[in-house]
Write a protein that holds these residues in place. Sequence first.
Motif, PDB file in Angstrom:
ATOM      1  N   ARG A   8       0.832  -1.191   0.000  1.00 48.18           N
ATOM      2  CA  ARG A   8       0.000   0.000   0.000  1.00 48.18           C
ATOM      3  C   ARG A   8       0.875   1.251   0.000  1.00 48.18           C
ATOM      4  NH1 ARG A   8      -3.678  -0.084   4.845  1.00 48.18           N
ATOM      5  NH2 ARG A   8      -4.621  -1.776   3.634  1.00 48.18           N
ATOM      6  N   ARG A   9       0.586   2.163  -0.868  1.00 46.75           N
ATOM      7  CA  ARG A   9       1.342   3.399  -0.954  1.00 46.75           C
ATOM      8  C   ARG A   9       0.576   4.589  -0.403  1.00 46.75           C
ATOM      9  NH1 ARG A   9       2.858   3.708  -7.119  1.00 46.75           N
ATOM     10  NH2 ARG A   9       0.632   3.236  -7.216  1.00 46.75           N
ATOM     11  N   GLU A 259      -5.725   2.952   9.706  1.00 43.76           N
ATOM     12  CA  GLU A 259      -4.664   2.212   9.021  1.00 43.76           C
ATOM     13  C   GLU A 259      -4.974   2.013   7.546  1.00 43.76           C
ATOM     14  OE1 GLU A 259      -4.589   1.548  13.300  1.00 43.76           O
ATOM     15  OE2 GLU A 259      -6.141   1.170  11.783  1.00 43.76           O
ATOM     16  N   MET A 260      -6.238   1.841   7.208  1.00 45.51           N
ATOM     17  CA  MET A 260      -6.608   1.653   5.798  1.00 45.51           C
ATOM     18  C   MET A 260      -6.297   2.877   4.958  1.00 45.51           C
ATOM     19  SD  MET A 260     -10.280  -0.275   6.162  1.00 45.51           S
ATOM     20  CE  MET A 260     -10.437  -1.869   6.945  1.00 45.51           C
ATOM     21  N   PHE A 323      -1.302  15.092   4.358  1.00 44.75           N
ATOM     22  CA  PHE A 323      -2.422  15.973   4.699  1.00 44.75           C
ATOM     23  C   PHE A 323      -3.748  15.461   4.144  1.00 44.75           C
ATOM     24  CE2 PHE A 323      -4.969  19.804   3.545  1.00 44.75           C
ATOM     25  CZ  PHE A 323      -5.330  20.161   4.829  1.00 44.75           C
ATOM     26  N   LEU A 324      -3.783  15.106   2.864  1.00 49.59           N
ATOM     27  CA  LEU A 324      -5.048  14.710   2.240  1.00 49.59           C
ATOM     28  C   LEU A 324      -5.668  13.467   2.886  1.00 49.59           C
ATOM     29  CD1 LEU A 324      -7.172  15.218   0.082  1.00 49.59           C
ATOM     30  CD2 LEU A 324      -5.796  13.874  -1.512  1.00 49.59           C
ATOM     31  N   PRO A 325      -4.921  12.376   3.144  1.00 49.55           N
ATOM     32  CA  PRO A 325      -5.555  11.235   3.829  1.00 49.55           C
ATOM     33  C   PRO A 325      -6.109  11.593   5.202  1.00 49.55           C
ATOM     34  CG  PRO A 325      -3.454  10.578   2.870  1.00 49.55           C
ATOM     35  CD  PRO A 325      -3.527  12.061   2.763  1.00 49.55           C
ATOM     36  N   THR A 326      -5.430  12.509   5.895  1.00 50.61           N
ATOM     37  CA  THR A 326      -5.921  12.904   7.221  1.00 50.61           C
ATOM     38  C   THR A 326      -7.203  13.711   7.101  1.00 50.61           C
ATOM     39  OG1 THR A 326      -3.586  13.038   7.861  1.00 50.61           O
ATOM     40  CG2 THR A 326      -5.203  13.853   9.433  1.00 50.61           C
ATOM     41  N   LEU A 382      -8.491   1.256  -0.984  1.00 53.55           N
ATOM     42  CA  LEU A 382      -8.142   0.800   0.364  1.00 53.55           C
ATOM     43  C   LEU A 382      -7.321  -0.477   0.336  1.00 53.55           C
ATOM     44  CD1 LEU A 382     -11.582   1.438   2.095  1.00 53.55           C
ATOM     45  CD2 LEU A 382      -9.565   2.907   2.108  1.00 53.55           C
ATOM     46  N   ASN A 383      -6.841  -0.849  -0.853  1.00 53.23           N
ATOM     47  CA  ASN A 383      -5.979  -2.020  -1.012  1.00 53.23           C
ATOM     48  C   ASN A 383      -6.682  -3.302  -0.548  1.00 53.23           C
ATOM     49  OD1 ASN A 383      -3.591  -3.193  -1.899  1.00 53.23           O
ATOM     50  ND2 ASN A 383      -2.706  -3.191   0.152  1.00 53.23           N
TER      51      ASN A 383
END
Length: 512
Positions: A8-9, A259-260, A323-326, A382-383
Amino acid sequence: MMARRSERRGIHLDQSELLCKKGCGFYGNTAWQGLCSKCWREENQRDRQKQIQDDWALAERLQREEEEAYASRHHKPQLQPAVTPFSKFEERKTKEKSSKVNTVTKFFTPSIKTPPKKEAAAPSDAQSSPSSSSTANRLPSVDTDHATREFIDFLKPLKYGRQIFKQCRAFTEGMAYKRDMGADDMSECVQDFYQNLSERLQSQFKSSPEHIEGIMDEVERYMMTRLYKEVFCPETSDDEKKDLAIQKRIRALHWVTIEMLCVPVDEEIPEVSDSVVKAITDVIEIDSRRVPKDKLACITRCSKHIFNAIRISKKEAASADDFLPTVIYIVLKANPPRLQSNIQYITRFCNPSRLMTGEDGYYFTNLCCAVAFIEKLDGKSLNMTSEEFDLYMSGQASPNYPPSEGQSSRSLGSQALSQVHKRLDLLTGLGERQERVIERARQMENDLIDWTDEVEQKVQSVLDSLETPEAPTATTDSSSATGAPAASSAIDSDNVENEHLPPPLQPQVFAG
């Protein structure tokens, strides 16, 4: 599972994707198909002009066909044909084309019918005079009156403040009667007013860019406070439908974990947890604000709390990839009310320069990207496989209790039954643990009783060892010597264990 995590990246968004697709250098917006407000308006105007030309061409073709059909039915041609439907259609299109220009320019042209006495009236007189708009009177008096007073106080030191106030008041009163107008048309009218007023401040009054920006902020605050009920989530738009869709989508994604999304935030740290709570509070608070600038301020505060949480967790400066995932995680946890309506409201009626540049524009663009990502979220993002994603979305499985490898996605009934059995086993284990706890509690109670008895026996043995046979005789002699009765020497005669206590000390009288 570990292999999946290593592959996962995370959620990556290049900074160039935030900019306008036309390459002008300003921030784009998903609501404008990746364009900035300036390029979007130019593109929209070209599309409308092309649509008008296509309508004219269609009308001309229909007119020619109608004339040919009429000529074929009548051998004698008409020398002076009557007014054709095309002439009416052309007149209506010309009027519609020029109405948009007149809508804005009439607010900057002094009216001939306005008496000179009203022209010389001060803004304070305009405030005290009753408004002719019934819609303005129906608005909450507290908010509108407060905004009007603040706007007048701001304009008083300006030489041209009276003219600005009259133009803004006339525009808001005119917009109050246009509830049937589409949301995009209302947005274009407001943006045209912003642009014309800004150009007039620059050309006629020779104001500096910073001064113009401050004036436009106050103009936006005054106008949007008065027009909030008319322009926020109007009935002519589908904003409410989009709000319900995104809320339902976020509720269905409740199982998504930190985590995802590869969010670099450790909520076990108290400072980080506090920043996350503040960020959630700020993004929920957007809906309580009326002015687009205030809504953007909530987004900016939320973003700064996010950067602070990432910095404390990683012990280094946060990057755009963090920043964006948060932001996505915060939106999923908060599920803000009327999210799409607020985004559309800011997009339509905010000062365009604030959305195209600066930190407000950057943070708002990231929020729009986060919402767009949530709408298009799938298993690949989300892999995980699409089968797993569908199971989690339908509630048939949970990441904490994933289905076994032998089960197929088609046997949904057996999966649900398996989940029920797992929960029954969990309840059975809890019952056994409760019985063990109760048994240990009873054993502890017995141990406490035995310990109490043992302590009492030891104390009693100590007291017995301290007693002497001469003590009662000495007490009798001393009492007889002093002449006091023996009963008075007992300190606590009601105590049944009084005989186990040592005799009290008696005062002795010595003859000098």
